[in-house]
Design a protein around this motif. Structure first.
Motif, mmCIF file in Angstrom:
data_model
loop_
_atom_site.group_PDB
_atom_site.id
_atom_site.type_symbol
_atom_site.label_atom_id
_atom_site.label_comp_id
_atom_site.label_asym_id
_atom_site.label_seq_id
_atom_site.Cartn_x
_atom_site.Cartn_y
_atom_site.Cartn_z
ATOM 1 N N ALA A 1 0.703 -1.021 -0.039
ATOM 2 C CA ALA A 1 0.255 -0.414 0.611
ATOM 3 C C ALA A 1 1.042 1.247 -0.238
ATOM 4 O O ALA A 1 0.330 1.717 -0.515
ATOM 5 C CB ALA A 1 -1.139 0.172 0.938
ATOM 6 N N LYS A 2 2.074 1.194 0.659
ATOM 7 C CA LYS A 2 2.831 2.341 1.227
ATOM 8 C C LYS A 2 3.535 2.455 -0.730
ATOM 9 O O LYS A 2 3.642 3.929 -0.530
ATOM 10 C CB LYS A 2 4.058 1.758 2.639
ATOM 11 N N ALA A 3 3.546 1.416 -1.084
ATOM 12 C CA ALA A 3 4.876 1.571 -2.419
ATOM 13 C C ALA A 3 3.635 2.407 -3.623
ATOM 14 O O ALA A 3 3.706 3.410 -4.483
ATOM 15 C CB ALA A 3 5.010 0.290 -3.141
ATOM 16 N N ILE A 4 3.103 2.145 -3.418
ATOM 17 C CA ILE A 4 1.154 2.405 -4.034
ATOM 18 C C ILE A 4 0.473 4.156 -4.128
ATOM 19 O O ILE A 4 0.854 4.803 -5.014
ATOM 20 C CB ILE A 4 0.161 1.827 -4.145
ATOM 21 N N GLU A 5 0.533 4.290 -2.653
ATOM 22 C CA GLU A 5 1.498 5.479 -2.304
ATOM 23 C C GLU A 5 1.943 6.349 -3.013
ATOM 24 O O GLU A 5 1.376 8.067 -2.707
ATOM 25 C CB GLU A 5 0.681 6.017 -1.175
ATOM 26 N N HIS A 6 3.059 5.856 -2.778
ATOM 27 C CA HIS A 6 4.427 6.600 -3.045
ATOM 28 C C HIS A 6 3.988 7.154 -4.446
ATOM 29 O O HIS A 6 4.700 7.850 -4.833
ATOM 30 C CB HIS A 6 5.211 6.191 -3.202
ATOM 31 N N VAL A 7 4.199 6.087 -5.444
ATOM 32 C CA VAL A 7 3.445 5.857 -6.814
ATOM 33 C C VAL A 7 2.389 7.057 -7.683
ATOM 34 O O VAL A 7 2.444 7.976 -8.554
ATOM 35 C CB VAL A 7 4.357 5.200 -7.833
ATOM 36 N N ALA A 8 1.478 6.748 -6.453
ATOM 37 C CA ALA A 8 0.186 6.937 -7.325
ATOM 38 C C ALA A 8 -0.686 8.541 -5.622
ATOM 39 O O ALA A 8 -1.427 7.860 -5.387
ATOM 40 C CB ALA A 8 -0.738 6.581 -7.346
ATOM 41 N N PRO A 9 0.071 9.821 -5.047
ATOM 42 C CA PRO A 9 -0.197 9.865 -4.267
ATOM 43 C C PRO A 9 -1.640 10.496 -4.034
ATOM 44 O O PRO A 9 -1.853 11.253 -2.914
ATOM 45 C CB PRO A 9 0.685 11.690 -4.211
ATOM 46 N N HIS A 10 -1.953 10.748 -5.823
ATOM 47 C CA HIS A 10 -4.000 11.407 -5.486
ATOM 48 C C HIS A 10 -4.570 10.031 -5.842
ATOM 49 O O HIS A 10 -5.309 10.151 -5.209
ATOM 50 C CB HIS A 10 -3.946 12.452 -6.592
ATOM 51 N N ALA A 11 -4.228 8.739 -5.293
ATOM 52 C CA ALA A 11 -5.330 7.910 -5.647
ATOM 53 C C ALA A 11 -5.318 7.461 -3.997
ATOM 54 O O ALA A 11 -5.018 7.808 -2.773
ATOM 55 C CB ALA A 11 -4.043 6.805 -5.878
ATOM 56 N N PHE B 1 14.318 -8.013 -10.145
ATOM 57 C CA PHE B 1 13.200 -7.677 -9.233
ATOM 58 C C PHE B 1 13.838 -8.730 -8.339
ATOM 59 O O PHE B 1 15.051 -9.841 -8.173
ATOM 60 C CB PHE B 1 12.111 -7.758 -10.181
ATOM 61 N N TYR B 2 12.532 -9.130 -6.660
ATOM 62 C CA TYR B 2 13.378 -9.851 -6.322
ATOM 63 C C TYR B 2 12.385 -10.824 -5.644
ATOM 64 O O TYR B 2 11.130 -10.605 -6.348
ATOM 65 C CB TYR B 2 12.993 -8.329 -4.121
ATOM 66 N N PHE B 3 12.867 -11.652 -5.384
ATOM 67 C CA PHE B 3 11.690 -12.737 -5.832
ATOM 68 C C PHE B 3 12.194 -13.480 -3.917
ATOM 69 O O PHE B 3 13.232 -13.334 -2.957
ATOM 70 C CB PHE B 3 12.244 -13.715 -6.824
ATOM 71 N N GLN C 1 4.888 -13.353 -10.515
ATOM 72 C CA GLN C 1 6.001 -14.072 -8.953
ATOM 73 C C GLN C 1 6.780 -12.926 -8.210
ATOM 74 O O GLN C 1 6.257 -13.357 -6.839
ATOM 75 C CB GLN C 1 6.575 -14.767 -9.929
ATOM 76 N N PHE C 2 7.231 -12.393 -8.364
ATOM 77 C CA PHE C 2 8.409 -11.373 -7.618
ATOM 78 C C PHE C 2 8.028 -10.127 -6.395
ATOM 79 O O PHE C 2 6.283 -10.087 -6.973
ATOM 80 C CB PHE C 2 9.588 -9.755 -8.065
ATOM 81 N N HIS C 3 8.156 -9.584 -5.754
ATOM 82 C CA HIS C 3 7.651 -8.166 -5.005
ATOM 83 C C HIS C 3 7.999 -7.299 -5.660
ATOM 84 O O HIS C 3 9.281 -6.612 -5.402
ATOM 85 C CB HIS C 3 7.918 -8.551 -3.653
ATOM 86 N N PRO C 4 7.368 -5.914 -6.414
ATOM 87 C CA PRO C 4 7.648 -4.937 -6.696
ATOM 88 C C PRO C 4 7.527 -3.781 -6.064
ATOM 89 O O PRO C 4 8.627 -3.469 -5.755
ATOM 90 C CB PRO C 4 6.500 -4.807 -7.534
ATOM 91 N N GLU C 5 7.139 -3.672 -4.490
ATOM 92 C CA GLU C 5 6.984 -3.488 -3.840
ATOM 93 C C GLU C 5 8.660 -3.271 -2.772
ATOM 94 O O GLU C 5 8.782 -2.840 -1.943
ATOM 95 C CB GLU C 5 6.226 -3.432 -2.492
ATOM 96 N N LYS C 6 8.897 -4.515 -3.295
ATOM 97 C CA LYS C 6 10.596 -4.494 -2.550
ATOM 98 C C LYS C 6 11.797 -4.696 -3.972
ATOM 99 O O LYS C 6 13.280 -4.800 -3.310
ATOM 100 C CB LYS C 6 10.932 -5.903 -2.210
ATOM 101 N N GLY D 1 10.347 -2.106 -9.723
ATOM 102 C CA GLY D 1 9.193 -2.113 -8.463
ATOM 103 C C GLY D 1 8.388 -1.350 -9.160
ATOM 104 O O GLY D 1 6.775 -1.184 -8.865
ATOM 105 N N LEU D 2 8.984 -0.051 -8.470
ATOM 106 C CA LEU D 2 7.816 1.514 -8.220
ATOM 107 C C LEU D 2 7.549 1.412 -9.470
ATOM 108 O O LEU D 2 6.222 2.087 -9.415
ATOM 109 C CB LEU D 2 8.436 3.460 -7.576
ATOM 110 N N ARG D 3 8.472 1.318 -11.133
ATOM 111 C CA ARG D 3 7.271 1.496 -12.243
ATOM 112 C C ARG D 3 6.647 1.047 -12.414
ATOM 113 O O ARG D 3 5.764 1.557 -13.271
ATOM 114 C CB ARG D 3 8.869 1.621 -13.017
ATOM 115 N N LEU D 4 7.397 -0.111 -12.184
ATOM 116 C CA LEU D 4 5.555 -0.874 -12.660
ATOM 117 C C LEU D 4 4.357 -0.871 -11.491
ATOM 118 O O LEU D 4 3.212 -0.656 -12.351
ATOM 119 C CB LEU D 4 5.862 -2.457 -11.805
ATOM 120 N N LEU D 5 4.760 -0.439 -10.258
ATOM 121 C CA LEU D 5 3.230 -0.286 -9.970
ATOM 122 C C LEU D 5 2.246 1.214 -10.512
ATOM 123 O O LEU D 5 1.601 1.594 -10.461
ATOM 124 C CB LEU D 5 3.612 0.060 -8.697
ATOM 125 N N GLY D 6 3.755 2.439 -10.592
ATOM 126 C CA GLY D 6 3.011 3.312 -11.408
ATOM 127 C C GLY D 6 1.924 2.915 -12.746
ATOM 128 O O GLY D 6 1.300 3.682 -13.155
#
Length: 212
Positions: A18-28, A151-153, A190-195, A200-205
């Motif tokens: 959730a924190k990683a998504i909030e970082h890339v999309a602060p208005h969501a 990416f981190y697995f 399979q990997f963890h974009p938040e880590k 990973g942040l680009r993928l979430l963005g």
């Protein structure tokens, strides 16, 4: 305001996602929720997870979230992470349990006999750490992420799709395995974009701006 439901079925580091998504999309509006109604109402849905597949499937069922996740995977931008990828498939060797059956195929354990590196040394299971992802083809979720990015697995099992056309990315750890799938409005990894730092942040963005 875009609402994103991070599905809480009691498994996984939901807050870091959730924190990683909030970082890339602060208005969501990011909702960590176990409420099927909130999952149904959200514009986008993320299903993270870590732990054992039997526990994850049991918790998903007991919390009444199974159908909400299946419905989200059918009709809105959907991101599965780790177990959130594996549960989309028909069956898992981990605990010999059925999955959601959204994508045809199985979840298999890394075969002991194949866990050998190029220098002949044994590879440990779980596969834990950074590894490269080879992109199968261009996809909006890969925008700005170089082919072969790391990416981190953390996992002992991997997905084996029945149809190769859903494979969006692959990784080698002893054997080549599918590390990302894509179909219509579904993207799951399979990997963890938040880590996974910048990639990973680009993928979430990308997920937050993706309109399949």
């Amino acid at each position: 305001m875009t609402t994103v439901a991070v599905v809480d079925y009691g498994m996984g580091n939901l807050r870091s996602v959730a924190k990683a998504i909030e970082h890339v999309a602060p208005h969501a509006q990011v909702l960590v929720t176990a409420d099927p109604a909130q999952v149904a109402q959200a514009a986008r849905v993320v299903v993270p997870g870590q732990g054992a597949m039997p526990d994850c499937m049991r918790e998903l069922n007991e919390r009444g979230l199974r159908q909400a996740v299946i419905d989200a995977a059918a009709n809105k931008p959907f991101l599965g992470i780790c177990i959130g990828l594996q549960m989309l498939f028909e069956h898992s060797e981990e605990g010999d349990v059925p999955g959601l059956g959204v994508i045809n195929g199985k979840v298999r354990r890394f075969p002991h006999e194949a866990m050998v590196s190029t220098d002949g040394s044994r590879l440990k299971v779980p596969h834990m750490g950074w590894n490269e992802v080879e992109q199968a083809e261009p996809h909006a979720m890969w925008n700005g992420i170089g082919n072969g990015s790391r990416f981190y697995f953390v996992h002992s099992y991997y997905v084996e799709p029945a149809q190769p056309d859903v494979i969006a990315g692959s990784t080698v750890y002893g054997i080549p395995f599918t590390s990302a799938v894509a179909r219509d409005n579904i993207f799951a990894v399979q990997f963890h974009p938040e880590k996974s730092a910048e990639s990973g942040l680009r993928l979430l963005g990308n997920f937050m701006s993706w309109n399949p």
